[in-house]
Enzyme design. Sequence first.
Site, mmCIF file in Angstrom:
data_model
loop_
_atom_site.group_PDB
_atom_site.id
_atom_site.type_symbol
_atom_site.label_atom_id
_atom_site.label_comp_id
_atom_site.label_asym_id
_atom_site.label_seq_id
_atom_site.Cartn_x
_atom_site.Cartn_y
_atom_site.Cartn_z
ATOM 1 N N ASN A 31 0.874 -1.173 0.000
ATOM 2 C CA ASN A 31 0.000 0.000 0.000
ATOM 3 C C ASN A 31 0.909 1.222 0.000
ATOM 4 O OD1 ASN A 31 -1.992 -1.891 0.334
ATOM 5 N ND2 ASN A 31 -2.702 -1.166 2.318
ATOM 6 N N TYR A 69 1.132 5.298 -0.320
ATOM 7 C CA TYR A 69 0.413 6.575 -0.332
ATOM 8 C C TYR A 69 1.341 7.785 -0.296
ATOM 9 C CZ TYR A 69 -4.067 4.270 0.480
ATOM 10 O OH TYR A 69 -5.185 3.511 0.334
HETATM 11 C C1 FCB Z 1 -5.145 2.582 4.289
HETATM 12 C C2 FCB Z 1 -6.200 1.543 4.591
HETATM 13 C C3 FCB Z 1 -7.480 1.713 3.812
HETATM 14 C C4 FCB Z 1 -7.863 3.167 3.692
HETATM 15 C C5 FCB Z 1 -6.703 3.978 3.160
HETATM 16 C C6 FCB Z 1 -7.023 5.424 2.924
HETATM 17 O O1 FCB Z 1 -4.277 2.689 5.355
HETATM 18 O O2 FCB Z 1 -5.682 0.258 4.352
HETATM 19 O O3 FCB Z 1 -8.476 0.944 4.432
HETATM 20 O O4 FCB Z 1 -8.299 3.643 4.886
HETATM 21 O O5 FCB Z 1 -5.629 3.880 4.058
#
Ligand code: FCB
Length: 497
Positions: A342, A344
Amino acid sequence: MPFLKLSRRQFAKMQFSKILGWSTLGMSAATGARGADAQADLPQESRSAQPGFPNGFRWGTATSSYQIEGAVNEDGRGPSIWDLFAQKPGTITDRSTGDTADDHYHRYKEDVQLMKALGAKAYRFSIAWPRVFPDGTGTPNPKGLDFYDRLLDELSANGIEPFATLYHWDLPQALQTRLGGWTSRDTSKAFADYTAYVADRLSDRVKHFFTINECSRTVSLGHQYGSDAPGLKLPRAELNQVRHHIALGHGLAVQAIRAHARAGTKVGPAENAVSCIPAIDTPANIRAAEIAMRELNAGYLTVMLEGKYTDAYLAQAGRDAPKFTPEDLRIISSPVDFVGLNVYMPDHYVMAADNARGFTLAPFPASFPHMDAPWLRLGPETMYWTPRHVAKLWNVKSIYITENGTAGTDQPAADGSISDLDRVMYLRNYLTQLQRATAEGVPVHGYFLWSLLDNFEWSDGFEKRFGLYRVDFDTQRRTPKLSASFYRETIARNAVV
Ligand code: FCB
């Protein structure tokens, strides 16, 4: 025009427009074809200047059970730690809960059409453990997997490949009450039993499983700072033990998949690795960033992929280090088929240093940019470095970006359209960096955009919107944002547009 005279492209165009009302956004609809082929039949002037992604690259969207399903009291579901946490005063900014959320439990068919309209051929969702084992362990709820059966059939009928996450934080409350949740290693064992049951029942159709979503956030926000369920603020020794049990749960689940799933089923974690980026790309800083990446993920990817805690991690923990056996480490490092990431934001910018660790972390200036959430720093190059480090440090041969996306203010205009240019800008820049990685041979095989829909964003309730589709939570109406068109075009061309 007679039906038979329509090309596939024209037919697809009509379908897209019908489902989504794209024309309200003043946008064209595109083919579902991909990559070079799709480029070939575009008029010269509209061809993307960008090089494409590898053939067979999977494009998808991601969601999780508690954030979208609703139906918390239906068909025998037991309560989860999030149901109870959300009911406590002061936990959720807008005092909302996931009781109804996107009502996806009842609207999944419509939602599958929204995926199809994007041209997305993959979907990452999570299975709610408390639907399957309302008490956490023991007798499974006979109706527990029926919803997922229906969802899988619907996905298959629409040519969308399922990627299922086994745990996206909705622990059965019974396990929290009875065992203390992840403070007990019996919860790790219960997770393996639940995984075995799901693998038995669903691996005829699900070929890719993710074990635990973001071990590190569950540990830190759930058990250290208390801002996620179960809302604990544990002292360091207990926190380290929770971290160990969660890693153990991951390893036991990998073993349960191997033992119970159909041959060829693949499994791996979905982790928000602490991302370490060279502050400036010099060979020394790149090496320092790799060292930092390994150390700062010691309790998660490092132990999962190396089968040991680093010396620095154990030394720093001192007397508070987790208690474990060599067998635990063997289980935690059970071989995986891929690593889900993941991605971001950048966690750290790293510089080489002449100190014991071999690196320093550059402080962030107050003016460092972020998106519509204070934590969501804008640093697209994290999408290049994170998979690159993971592939290099641990010789990982297959990576999926299991989440990437951003919150935005998403104010609808008078005509109802949502011009989320900030999300488009974010996605374009992150995907460009992902393309840089794949072009260099970093083995990223797919990308799941977070999220298909606006949803219940944990302690931010409904105030933070991450969807490609806006959801009106009063009427449950879904409306595509500009970013949905951006993503659809990107998928169609298999290149950033
Ligand atoms: C991550 C989560 C997901 C969502 C995104 C924005 O940490 O896994 O469920 O909340 O952030």
